[in-house]
Design an enzyme around this catalytic site. Structure first.
Site, short mmCIF file in Angstrom:
data_model
loop_
_atom_site.label_atom_id
_atom_site.label_comp_id
_atom_site.label_asym_id
_atom_site.label_seq_id
_atom_site.Cartn_x
_atom_site.Cartn_y
_atom_site.Cartn_z
N GLU A 1 19.09 42.00 -32.34
CA GLU A 1 20.05 42.48 -32.17
C GLU A 1 20.57 42.60 -30.42
O GLU A 1 21.46 43.01 -30.22
CB GLU A 1 19.62 44.20 -32.26
CG GLU A 1 19.33 44.60 -33.51
CD GLU A 1 20.65 44.69 -34.28
OE1 GLU A 1 21.47 45.26 -33.81
OE2 GLU A 1 20.68 44.15 -35.64
N ASN B 1 24.45 59.83 -33.58
CA ASN B 1 23.31 59.48 -33.59
C ASN B 1 22.79 59.52 -32.38
O ASN B 1 21.23 59.58 -32.08
CB ASN B 1 23.31 57.82 -33.85
CG ASN B 1 23.38 57.25 -35.04
OD1 ASN B 1 22.84 57.80 -35.96
ND2 ASN B 1 24.64 56.63 -35.61
N GLU C 1 26.01 47.33 -25.36
CA GLU C 1 27.03 46.64 -26.12
C GLU C 1 27.97 45.81 -25.40
O GLU C 1 28.45 46.12 -24.29
CB GLU C 1 27.76 47.27 -27.08
CG GLU C 1 28.78 46.93 -27.95
CD GLU C 1 29.40 47.61 -28.83
OE1 GLU C 1 30.33 47.32 -29.60
OE2 GLU C 1 29.14 48.82 -28.82
#
Length: 371
Positions: A224, A271, A233
Site C-alpha cells: 500500500e 471511515n 495518497e
C-alpha cells in the site's frame, strides 16, 4: 472506492515522495554478549582469535575466550573481536562459508535469531549451519536452506528474533530489514505503541500463527505504501472526491481533507469517523493526525485489519488466525480490484512481500496465498 481505501499511486509518473527516507542504522546496538553454542554443545569460534578479514568462523570446544564472545545486536549484526559475522562474497547459495569481516552494514551481515533457535540470514533466507553435520573442532560454518536439524540450532546470548520487550513478534532489527528504505515517519516505536489498541493482533494462536499474521499485515502495508515510503495518497486530484455529504456529520475538516493516509491509506469522511470513534480520537475533525502522528497512523491500519471486512467476507485478522490464508487478507483489503484475476500483478506483489517477511521471521507462509 466505497470501501474507503484508496491505493497510493506508485507508477513512474508519480515521483513525489513525502518526507525523508531513513536507512538501517549503522551503529551497533547491543542486546547481549556471550557464547553461541550449538551442535554437540560446542561454540561458534573465530579461528585463531584472528581479527583479519576473511578469518574462518568454526565450531570449537567452548572455552570462554574473546574469540567466542559474540554481541547479538538489535541492529541485526553479530559481532566478535570488533568485526561482523559475514557471508562470504555476499553469496545466497547453499554452502556459502561464514567468516569474520569489517562491519559494513551489508545484507550479508544481517542475522535474525528466531524463537525456534535458528540464526537466519534474511537476504539468503538460509540458516547458519555446521558443515556436514560434523561436530569436530574446526568444522566450518556456512549458510544452508533451513531444515530444522540439530546442526542449525543455536543458543545465543540474546535474540534478534522472537518477541521484543513490547511483546510484538517482530523485532526492530527485523522491521528495519523488511523496510530498509522506509520513510522516517513510519517508526517502529509508533507501531509498537499502537499495538495496545488491538491486543489480539499478532498475539493469537501459536507462535507460527502470530508471526504469520504480523508478516501478512506488514506485507499488505508494504504494498500500500511502496515499502513504507508514502504517508499520503499521491494523486492529489482525488482529494476532493472523498467527502460523502449524505452523512449527517458531513465533512467538518473540508471537502478535500479525507484523502488516503497512513499504512493502509485510510480515506473518506465516514471511515475517518468510524476509525476515530473506535480509537477514541477525533479523526473526523482532525484527519491530519493520521499523517502527523505515527502511532495514530499505525492504529488506523490496525483498526481496519482487526475490525473491517472490506470487500471480503472476514477481517484480515480472522483470515490469518482461523487458517483462511494470506489470500483472504488481500480480498478484504482490495479484493474488488485485484482478486479473481482482476490484477494478478498486484496480488503477486503482496504475496512476494509476504513470502519475504515470513522468511525474515523464520516461519512458513502457510497455504492459500492467492485470492
Amino acid at each position: 472506492m466505497r470501501n474507503g481505501w484508496r491505493r497510493a499511486a506508485y507508477a513512474a509518473a508519480c515521483s513525489l515522495v513525502v518526507g525523508l527516507l531513513s536507512v538501517l542504522p549503522a551503529s551497533p546496538a547491543a542486546a547481549a554478549t556471550g557464547q553461541i553454542s550449538g551442535l554437540a554443545g560446542k561454540c561458534v569460534d573465530v579461528a585463531g582469535a584472528s581479527t583479519a578479514n576473511g578469518t574462518a568462523v568454526q565450531l570449537y570446544d567452548c572455552n570462554g575466550t574473546a574469540a567466542q564472545q559474540w554481541n547479538v545486536g538489535s541492529d541485526g549484526t553479530i559481532r566478535a573481536l570488533g568485526k561482523c559475522l559475514d557471508v562470504s562474497n555476499n553469496s545466497t547459495a547453499d554452502g556459502a562459508q561464514i567468516h569474520l569481516w569489517d562491519c559494513v552494514g551489508g545484507a550479508n551481515q544481517q542475522w535474525v535469531v528466531t524463537a525456534a533457535r535458528d540464526i537466519v540470514n534474511p537476504q539468503a533466507n538460509k540458516c547458519l549451519d555446521v558443515s556436514g553435520n560434523n561436530s569436530a573442532n574446526g568444522t566450518r560454518l556456512q549458510i544452508w536452506t533451513c531444515t530444522g536439524a540439530a546442526n542449525q540450532k543455536w543458543t545465543a546470548p540474546a535474540t534478534g528474533g522472537g518477541t521484543t520487550p513490547s511483546g510484538f513478534v517482530v523485532t526492530e532489527a527485523q522491521f528495519n530489514q523488511m523496510f530498509p528504505s522506509r520513510n522516517s515517519f513510519y517508526t517502529y516505536s509508533g507501531l509498537t505503541a499502537a499495538l495496545s489498541a488491538y491486543p489480539a493482533f499478532a498475539n493469537t494462536g501459536s507462535d507460527t500463527v502470530k508471526k504469520q499474521e504480523a508478516a501478512a499485515f506488514l506485507a499488505n502495508v508494504n504494498h500500500e505504501t511502496g515499502g513504507l515510503v508514502y504517508i499520503v495518497e499521491q494523486n492529489t486530484a482525488n482529494y476532493p472526491t472523498y467527502c460523502d455529504w449524505s452523512q449527517s456529520y458531513g465533512c467538518p475538516a473540508g471537502q478535500a481533507a479525507y484523502y488516503g493516509r497512513g499504512p493502509i491509506q485510510l480515506s473518506w469522511n465516514f471511515n475517518y469517523k468510524a476509525a476515530g470513534d473506535a480509537l477514541g480520537i477525533d479523526l473526523l475533525g482532525n484527519p491530519w493526525l493520521v499523517q502527523n502522528d505515527a502511532a495514530v497512523a499505525w492504529k488506523t491500519g490496525l483498526w481496519y485489519w482487526n475490525t473491517q471486512n472490506g470487500p471480503g467476507t472476514m477481517t484480515p485478522h480472522n483470515a490469518m488466525v482461523n487458517g483462511a490464508g494470506f489470500g483472504q487478507t488481500i480480498r478484504s483489503i482490495n479484493g474488488s480490484l485485484e482478486c479473481d484475476g482482476r490484477n494478478p500483478a498486484q496480488v503477486q506483489s503482496r504475496v512476494d512481500a509476504y513470502n519475504r517477511f515470513t522468511g525474515i521471521l523464520g516461519v512458513t507462509p502457510g497455504a492459500n496465498l492467492y485470492c
